[in-house]
Scaffold this active site. Sequence first.
Site, short mmCIF file in Angstrom:
data_model
loop_
_atom_site.label_atom_id
_atom_site.label_comp_id
_atom_site.label_asym_id
_atom_site.label_seq_id
_atom_site.Cartn_x
_atom_site.Cartn_y
_atom_site.Cartn_z
N LYS A 175 -0.35 -7.75 6.22
CA LYS A 175 -0.91 -9.06 5.91
C LYS A 175 -2.22 -8.90 5.15
O LYS A 175 -3.04 -8.07 5.51
CB LYS A 175 -1.16 -9.82 7.22
CG LYS A 175 -1.72 -11.24 7.03
CD LYS A 175 -0.68 -12.18 6.46
CE LYS A 175 -1.24 -13.60 6.36
NZ LYS A 175 -0.29 -14.51 5.70
N LYS B 14 0.82 -1.21 0.00
CA LYS B 14 0.00 0.00 0.00
C LYS B 14 0.85 1.26 0.00
O LYS B 14 1.93 1.30 0.62
CB LYS B 14 -0.91 0.04 1.24
CG LYS B 14 -2.06 -0.93 1.22
CD LYS B 14 -2.96 -0.65 2.42
CE LYS B 14 -4.20 -1.51 2.41
NZ LYS B 14 -5.08 -1.20 3.56
N VAL C 236 -18.42 9.96 1.03
CA VAL C 236 -19.44 9.89 -0.03
C VAL C 236 -20.71 9.23 0.50
O VAL C 236 -21.83 9.67 0.25
CB VAL C 236 -18.91 9.10 -1.24
CG1 VAL C 236 -20.00 8.92 -2.29
CG2 VAL C 236 -17.69 9.78 -1.85
N ARG D 12 -12.55 13.34 6.83
CA ARG D 12 -13.46 14.18 6.06
C ARG D 12 -14.84 13.53 6.08
O ARG D 12 -15.01 12.43 6.60
CB ARG D 12 -12.99 14.27 4.60
CG ARG D 12 -12.75 12.89 3.99
CD ARG D 12 -12.49 12.91 2.51
NE ARG D 12 -11.98 11.65 2.01
CZ ARG D 12 -12.71 10.58 1.76
NH1 ARG D 12 -14.02 10.61 1.97
NH2 ARG D 12 -12.17 9.47 1.30
#
Length: 451
Positions: A201, A158, A295, A292
């Site tokens: 993991k 990531k 959606v 924040r």
Amino acid sequence: MYNKILIANRGEIAVRIIRACRELGISTVAVYSKADMEALHTQLADEAFCIGEALSKDSYLSMERILSVAIATNAEAIHPGFGFLSENAKFAQICEKCGLDFIGPSSEVIEKMGDKAEARATMMKAKVPVVPGTKTPVFYADKAKNLANEIGYPVMIKAAYGGGGKGMRIAKSENEFEGQFQVAQREAENAFGNGTMYIEKYVSNPKHVEVQLIADKFGNVVTLGERDCSIQRNHQKMIEESPCVAISDKQRKKMSEAAVKAAKAVGYESAGTIEFLLDENGDFYFMEMNTRIQVEHPVTEMVTGIDLIKEQIRVASGEKLSFSQSDVALKGHAIECRINAENPEKGFRPCPGKITQLHVPGGNGVRIDSAVYNGYTIPPYYDSMIIKLIVHGEDRKTAIRKMISALGEVVVEGVTTNIDFQYDILNHSEFQNGYITTDFIPKYFGEYVTH
């Protein structure tokens, strides 16, 4: 309370914020690119100013232009919505220096939680469960591979400074690790300008469950239940619902307590979301914090009756939360479908263009959040989401039926949408039975999945 707020965003979230401000008696200032001259948010706001060309970097990401409009119009605060500058610590810091309230957490909190590696370390210190992984960020593939070997495959690679599914790859073995690492890193550098990575993991077949919270400047942190956001394509959410049918009241309490710990560990203020992975054994792990409004916040509003945007504005202005944890009760079930102008049969290719005919459903328990209208031309420069369709029912079964009915009424002509694909998902027996994990679409609709 504020007298005037500038909305540093576009589309349905800008419209959503403008409506909340109207109800609070607050004047609004809209900003728009040349591509959005006819956009609905420019027509609904009290004032509207063009800030640049169509590309986001020349308009909605231009801090200097947005701040110039805010100062020139005597706005007291800026609401960033989601996307664009909403999680940009530098923008929040400049707002603070200019004497403008940033409707969100402090720049220090945004920076800390935006660095995924530091966020993990902070959560571990606060005793919030995290997925096993690297304790510090990594930059070089060979060192990262050694760490991945220690963690055990499969692993998730990531971007430390990322989101929206970008800069993420799964490595199933040592042999493919370096290749996947390099692909993820290049994507991270292109999307975020930073190639710092971390390894964790890979949890197979998890649910993506997030806890909504809101905190004020007086140390009060309240959670508003959870959302199941497991229906995703390439880490992009498509359908969200609240509550999550797979967790018990005991698990809900534990997740809420963990979310409160996480927020208090960083001195959080404003609306925010703690995202967890829920594994097959019912154990949950911190994934990240979204600093924040989300959606999918409408599903939480539908089951709690609490207006998150209004409350977010109130706490930013210095007011205490208008409710306590004991006031929050989840009633019924809510589902949201994101209707995008895209073609699922052609790799979800965006389909900008002019809407020649539009009809949206209504009725009890049906909500539309959108900024499109008959004759509106969808520009090719921004996100393809055009409508959020939200329904509320007394239980999940009722909500699914209501959503299927509502989707059947939606008419969007002139552009291709993903409505039929959403309809297929909702009618799938495994979805209706609640057997959904993040691999639902790859498993049952593999012909649509792109990489």
